[in-house]
Design a protein around this motif. Sequence first.
Motif, PDB file in Angstrom:
ATOM      1  N   GLY A 118     -58.133 -29.709  78.289  1.00 46.83           N
ATOM      2  CA  GLY A 118     -57.182 -28.910  79.038  1.00 46.83           C
ATOM      3  C   GLY A 118     -57.737 -27.578  79.498  1.00 46.83           C
ATOM      4  N   MET A 119     -59.056 -27.553  79.746  1.00 51.04           N
ATOM      5  CA  MET A 119     -59.687 -26.278  80.109  1.00 51.04           C
ATOM      6  C   MET A 119     -60.388 -26.321  81.462  1.00 51.04           C
ATOM      7  N   TYR A 152     -71.149 -23.407  82.320  1.00 55.40           N
ATOM      8  CA  TYR A 152     -69.725 -23.548  82.612  1.00 55.40           C
ATOM      9  C   TYR A 152     -68.883 -23.861  81.376  1.00 55.40           C
ATOM     10  N   ARG A 153     -69.550 -24.130  80.252  1.00 58.23           N
ATOM     11  CA  ARG A 153     -68.837 -24.645  79.078  1.00 58.23           C
ATOM     12  C   ARG A 153     -67.668 -23.769  78.663  1.00 58.23           C
ATOM     13  N   GLU A 200     -64.294 -17.877  77.478  1.00 59.32           N
ATOM     14  CA  GLU A 200     -64.966 -16.590  77.592  1.00 59.32           C
ATOM     15  C   GLU A 200     -64.789 -15.972  78.974  1.00 59.32           C
ATOM     16  N   GLU A 201     -64.472 -16.814  79.950  1.00 59.49           N
ATOM     17  CA  GLU A 201     -64.242 -16.298  81.287  1.00 59.49           C
ATOM     18  C   GLU A 201     -63.154 -17.093  81.973  1.00 59.49           C
ATOM     19  N   ASP A 202     -62.176 -16.389  82.510  1.00 57.42           N
ATOM     20  CA  ASP A 202     -61.087 -16.999  83.242  1.00 57.42           C
ATOM     21  C   ASP A 202     -60.936 -16.221  84.556  1.00 57.42           C
ATOM     22  N   ALA A 203     -60.139 -16.716  85.445  1.00 56.33           N
ATOM     23  CA  ALA A 203     -59.914 -16.045  86.724  1.00 56.33           C
ATOM     24  C   ALA A 203     -58.539 -16.405  87.223  1.00 56.33           C
ATOM     25  N   ASN A 234     -67.621 -33.621  84.160  1.00 58.84           N
ATOM     26  CA  ASN A 234     -67.108 -32.648  83.193  1.00 58.84           C
ATOM     27  C   ASN A 234     -67.994 -31.409  83.107  1.00 58.84           C
ATOM     28  N   PRO A 235     -67.478 -30.227  83.497  1.00 56.85           N
ATOM     29  CA  PRO A 235     -68.259 -28.986  83.414  1.00 56.85           C
ATOM     30  C   PRO A 235     -68.623 -28.603  81.981  1.00 56.85           C
TER      31      PRO A 235
END
Length: 300
Positions: free
Chosen positions: A256-257, A201-202, A291-294, A194-195
């Motif tokens: 779910g992330m 990575y949280r 906070e960060e997606d791609a 789990n990151p």
Amino acid sequence: MEYFHLIIVTGMSGAGKSHAVQVLEDMGYFCIDNIPPVLIPKFAELCIQGGQRVRNVALIADIRGGEFFDAVSQSLKELKEQHISYEILFIEASDQVLVRRYKETRRVHPLAPHERPVQGISLERKRLSALRSQADTIIDTSNLTPKELKDLIMKKYAIHERKKSIDVTIVSFGFKHGMPIDADLVEDVRFLPNPYYVEEYRNKSGRVPAVREYVEGFAVTAAFKEKWFDMIDFLLPHYEREGKSQLVIAVGCTGGMHRSVCMAEALYKHLRDNKIAVSIEHRDLQKNEVEEDAPGYEGM
């Protein structure tokens, strides 16, 4: 006249007309239930004027239309006068089977709401006898399962220019938000590393390359993907053979992330690369502190 295929579905109440039309609708037909027969010629004319938009149509016309149903003979005559071709699909079943179905569903017969179903069935057979004699296809559902009826209709009325394939939707989700109610297959990936427990990575989604590389960098992930993809590849043609047109594959982790998003994207890429019609949805991703997606594979 441009190509136009009209099927008029009629027959005995309780014999399976609604199921037949549902199958036709899934096959790509534009369907209307219980249309007053007097409107059929005008409706067909409007469809033809619409050109390519509505070319395959199925209409249910039966005794639920009451006095309107008596106009069906005149409507068929008008179709012929307008040189509009049509097929009549007549669905029926034995009296014994129809009586049993009425008792099981506790419905009343539309022609005998205050009498025994057998009386309504007898009256309906008499009213439909002339139309039955004009039918192009008669299907007796007395000894057919819904699956067998579906197979018969799909074989008889296939839209040949439409490629038969299964549409796959992959949905990532978090178990703490509940499972998708429309899932056909559910894969629980909470056993993967789990990151969330890695500080850097949280708050980054499973679509961020660094997070994806972290999850996929473990031997257990590689082994899981190999076995999982192999199972999906095995199942898809069998689902297609059974006539399934849509398949929803849900992939879940805790929130779910991270893991579910990463594995859903991996399966999406695998299926897309194998020319499967597939779409992807991350149902619960934005319910987390992201906070960060791609962009995922779909956006690459």
